[in-house]
Write an enzyme that holds these catalytic residues in place. Structure first.
Site, PDB file in Angstrom:
ATOM      1  N   SER A 121      10.204   2.734  -4.810  1.00 17.31           N
ATOM      2  CA  SER A 121       9.586   1.633  -4.327  1.00 17.31           C
ATOM      3  C   SER A 121       9.852   0.398  -4.913  1.00 17.31           C
ATOM      4  O   SER A 121      10.026  -0.755  -4.664  1.00 17.31           O
ATOM      5  CB  SER A 121       7.958   1.574  -4.103  1.00 17.31           C
ATOM      6  N   HIS A 142      14.092   3.628   1.716  1.00 17.20           N
ATOM      7  CA  HIS A 142      12.777   3.103   1.360  1.00 17.20           C
ATOM      8  C   HIS A 142      11.800   3.079   2.626  1.00 17.20           C
ATOM      9  O   HIS A 142      11.753   2.411   3.326  1.00 17.20           O
ATOM     10  CB  HIS A 142      12.487   1.745   0.940  1.00 17.20           C
TER      11      HIS A 142
HETATM   12  N1  LIG Z   1       2.852   6.346  -1.284  1.00 17.87           N
HETATM   13  C1  LIG Z   1       3.640   5.352  -0.747  1.00 17.87           C
HETATM   14  O1  LIG Z   1       2.701   4.405  -0.070  1.00 17.87           O
HETATM   15  C2  LIG Z   1       5.051   5.071  -0.890  1.00 17.87           C
HETATM   16  C3  LIG Z   1       5.785   4.239   0.074  1.00 17.87           C
HETATM   17  C4  LIG Z   1       7.042   4.018  -0.299  1.00 17.87           C
HETATM   18  C5  LIG Z   1       7.870   4.830  -1.427  1.00 17.87           C
HETATM   19  N2  LIG Z   1       7.014   5.399  -2.004  1.00 17.87           N
HETATM   20  C6  LIG Z   1       7.684   6.000  -3.428  1.00 17.87           C
HETATM   21  O2  LIG Z   1       7.931   7.476  -2.799  1.00 17.87           O
HETATM   22  C7  LIG Z   1       7.920   8.068  -4.068  1.00 17.87           C
HETATM   23  C8  LIG Z   1       7.023   9.394  -3.954  1.00 17.87           C
HETATM   24  O3  LIG Z   1       5.338   8.886  -3.794  1.00 17.87           O
HETATM   25  P1  LIG Z   1       4.576   9.743  -3.240  1.00 17.87           P
HETATM   26  O4  LIG Z   1       3.220   8.567  -2.754  1.00 17.87           O
HETATM   27  O5  LIG Z   1       4.668  10.321  -2.290  1.00 17.87           O
HETATM   28  O6  LIG Z   1       3.866  10.209  -4.683  1.00 17.87           O
HETATM   29  P2  LIG Z   1       3.134  11.700  -4.888  1.00 17.87           P
HETATM   30  O7  LIG Z   1       2.542  11.760  -6.061  1.00 17.87           O
HETATM   31  O8  LIG Z   1       2.212  11.877  -3.599  1.00 17.87           O
HETATM   32  O9  LIG Z   1       4.201  12.895  -4.832  1.00 17.87           O
HETATM   33  C9  LIG Z   1       5.197  13.223  -5.737  1.00 17.87           C
HETATM   34  C10 LIG Z   1       5.616  14.700  -5.573  1.00 17.87           C
HETATM   35  O10 LIG Z   1       6.600  14.939  -6.249  1.00 17.87           O
HETATM   36  C11 LIG Z   1       6.440  16.009  -6.910  1.00 17.87           C
HETATM   37  N3  LIG Z   1       7.475  16.134  -8.103  1.00 17.87           N
HETATM   38  C12 LIG Z   1       7.359  15.527  -9.337  1.00 17.87           C
HETATM   39  N4  LIG Z   1       8.474  15.628 -10.077  1.00 17.87           N
HETATM   40  C13 LIG Z   1       9.410  16.506  -9.352  1.00 17.87           C
HETATM   41  C14 LIG Z   1      10.276  17.163  -9.869  1.00 17.87           C
HETATM   42  N5  LIG Z   1      11.090  16.749 -10.763  1.00 17.87           N
HETATM   43  N6  LIG Z   1      10.944  17.964  -8.834  1.00 17.87           N
HETATM   44  C15 LIG Z   1      10.378  18.305  -7.834  1.00 17.87           C
HETATM   45  N7  LIG Z   1       9.110  17.683  -7.316  1.00 17.87           N
HETATM   46  C16 LIG Z   1       8.387  16.871  -8.256  1.00 17.87           C
HETATM   47  C17 LIG Z   1       5.236  16.264  -7.585  1.00 17.87           C
HETATM   48  O11 LIG Z   1       4.760  17.414  -7.755  1.00 17.87           O
HETATM   49  C18 LIG Z   1       4.445  15.520  -6.230  1.00 17.87           C
HETATM   50  O12 LIG Z   1       3.960  16.458  -5.306  1.00 17.87           O
HETATM   51  C19 LIG Z   1       7.846   7.091  -5.328  1.00 17.87           C
HETATM   52  O13 LIG Z   1       8.899   7.013  -5.979  1.00 17.87           O
HETATM   53  C20 LIG Z   1       7.016   6.078  -4.615  1.00 17.87           C
HETATM   54  O14 LIG Z   1       7.283   4.914  -5.362  1.00 17.87           O
HETATM   55  C21 LIG Z   1       5.733   5.510  -2.158  1.00 17.87           C
END
Ligand SMILES: NC(=O)c1ccc[n+]([C@@H]2O[C@H](COP(=O)([O-])OP(=O)(O)OC[C@H]3O[C@@H](n4cnc5c(N)ncnc54)[C@H](O)[C@@H]3O)[C@@H](O)[C@H]2O)c1
Length: 482
Positions: A121, A142
């Site tokens: 993000s 994204h």
């Molecule tokens: N949550 C939102 O609203 C949103 C919206 C758009 C983009 N994003 C982006 O998406 C990405 C993920 O966000 P999220 O909210 O899903 O996070 P989250 O914490 O819910 O999920 C992240 C997952 O990644 C796993 N993980 C961490 N390191 C890892 C690795 N090396 N290999 C494999 N798995 C691994 C974790 O175990 C976890 O399950 C981030 O970059 C965030 O900025 C989030």
């Protein structure tokens, strides 16, 4: 020739990753999901199962399709299982070093023509891409939360992203029903850059006590048609998340629009994070609840302005679009309306437009034919401002371009005030910005942005109810008064 995508890898199956895996699996792609540990893999599986079950419950997916979808997803804790992937979408935690490690490792695993994407993000896609030996095949994709529902995907190109990679990814996203937009690699991309500048401005307005939280939110809901006001939306996003996003954008872009309003940090420090903690700009009936409960800032019934005059007849000065709409609002609400125009033809034009608008509402089933004529009968037209002598409220809605020409505005307004019998407590409201110098008696003037809204038909019971509501539709009536 464009690439063919058949297998999609998703790294990280948290909130976003599980949703992205679901999006591709629903469209028939083979999906390989990779997580850190068996435990987090199980959580990812649960995310997928719950989300697709919800779709079944809502009748959006059959049980057989849900099962087929789940069968298309392979889960693993080993990145090496991504060897067959044509596209890998990384959706792990928002950490540059962790993401770089994944992109570095993928070099030795995926095919040379595979496309690598990050769902970051706020981190720099360029910095993430440099960890890979071929940064030209790296893009940002994204997705918005929840990925299976939200249509928008921002495709982020770096200065070295290969044009065919960009084209192929955009075409792929379009083919699965998303609406991709392309943006450069700047924190916030398009949507958050615009949205958070606006949200931050609303916080600054609230902090400066320019308006109440209820009025700031009402202005954007009822004036701009947004489903939620900015402060209510910040409570939903979470003030901590919003602060981080703003701070990141500000540090990268130095645009003061994104410099977090100081109160945001104070609220975060005090634990007022929004809905998740039960308190933010509003107070909720518990953590994670959406039900707003009254608090010290909730306007009490005693604060609601009381109308000191009986309003029966309203004068509208002007014959343009806004004036016509204002006539309609008052006439439909049961007020007698006197329209003052510069010529008989202009006044007749208001009458014709009013009739046309009512006809349209009858056609659309929003109004009974029988109710039309009484509304039309409530309007009378004149070219003489003297005819405003007996009205209880005057709404000035003459053309904005005339407002720039001082005499054109000042004179009619002075005339209005000279013509009015002070005992009638004329109320003056303007449909646009008015400089105080234009008015001989500014105390009698209230600037009300009167914008007719569909469904703004609350009206009053009888002809002499005397309670004038500003078009808000919520439970905080405001009265125009002198
Ligand atoms: N949550 C939102 O609203 C949103 C919206 C758009 C983009 N994003 C982006 O998406 C990405 C993920 O966000 P999220 O909210 O899903 O996070 P989250 O914490 O819910 O999920 C992240 C997952 O990644 C796993 N993980 C961490 N390191 C890892 C690795 N090396 N290999 C494999 N798995 C691994 C974790 O175990 C976890 O399950 C981030 O970059 C965030 O900025 C989030």
């Amino acid at each position: 020739m464009a690439r063919e995508f058949t297998t999609v890898g998703v790294v990280g199956l948290g909130t976003m990753g599980a949703g992205i895996a679901e999006v591709f699996a629903r469209q028939g792609y083979a999906v390989v999901g990779v997580e850190l540990s068996d435990e987090s893999l199980e959580r990812g599986r649960q995310h997928l199962t719950n989300s697709t079950k919800r779709a079944v419950d809502r009748g959006k997916l059959s049980e057989a399709d849900q099962q087929a979808l789940m069968e298309r997803v392979t889960l693993s804790t080993d990145l090496a299982d991504l060897a067959e992937a044509d596209l890998v979408v990384e959706a792990i935690v928002e950490s540059l070093s962790a993401k770089q490690e994944v992109f570095r490792a993928l070099d030795a695993i995926v095919k040379p023509e595979a496309v690598l994407a990050t769902n970051t993000s706020s981190l720099s896609v360029t910095e993430i891409s440099t960890a890979n030996a071929s940064p030209g095949r790296v893009v940002g994709v994204h997705f918005f939360n929840p990925a299976p529902v939200q249509e928008l995907v921002e495709v982020v190109r770096t200065v070295v992203t290969a044009p065919d990679v960009l084209e192929d990814v955009t075409a792929l996203l379009t083919s699965i029903g998303k609406s991709p937009v392309v943006a450069g690699d700047k924190a916030g991309f398009i949507a958050n850059t615009l949205l958070f500048g606006y949200l931050n401005h609303a916080v600054a307005m609230y902090e400066g006590r320019y308006a109440t939280r209820e009025d700031i939110d009402a202005a954007m809901r009822f004036g701009c048609g947004y489903p939620m006001g900015p402060l209510a939306l910040l409570d939903l996003i979470g003030l901590d998340t919003a602060y981080e996003i703003l701070d990141t954008m500000y540090r990268q872009g130095r645009d003061r629009l994104h410099a977090p309003a100081p109160i945001l940090k104070q609220m975060v420090t005090a634990g007022l994070l929004g809905r998740k903690t039960g308190r933010g700009f509003y107070t909720y009936d518990g953590p994670d609840s959406s039900a707003v409960v009254p608090d010290a800032l909730t306007p009490s019934a005693d604060d609601a302005p009381q109308l000191h005059h009986t309003i029966e007849t309203v004068g509208v000065v002007g014959t343009g679009t806004m004036a016509t709409g204002i006539v309609e609002v008052f006439a439909k609400a049961g007020y007698d309306v006197v329209v003052v125009g510069r010529s008989d033809a202009k006044v007749a034009g208001v009458s014709t437009s009013l009739e046309r608008s009512l006809d349209k509402q009858v056609q659309r089933g929003r109004m009974e034919e029988a109710d039309k004529q009484p509304v039309l009968d409530r309007m009378t037209g004149t070219t003489k401002q003297d005819d405003l002598a007996d009205v209880d409220l005057v709404v000035e809605a003459i053309a904005e371009d005339l407002a720039g020409q001082d005499d054109a505005v000042r004179e009619p307004r002075r005339d209005l005030q000279a013509g009015g019998d002070p005992r009638h407590h004329h109320l003056l409201a303007a449909g646009h910005r008015v400089r105080p110098g234009h008015l001989a008696a500014p105390g009698r003037h209230r600037h009300a942005l009167l914008q007719p809204r569909p469904g703004d038909e609350a009206g009053r019971g009888g002809q002499h109810g005397g309670h004038l509501r500003r078009g808000r539709g919520d439970d905080h009536p405001r009265c125009a008064r002198s």
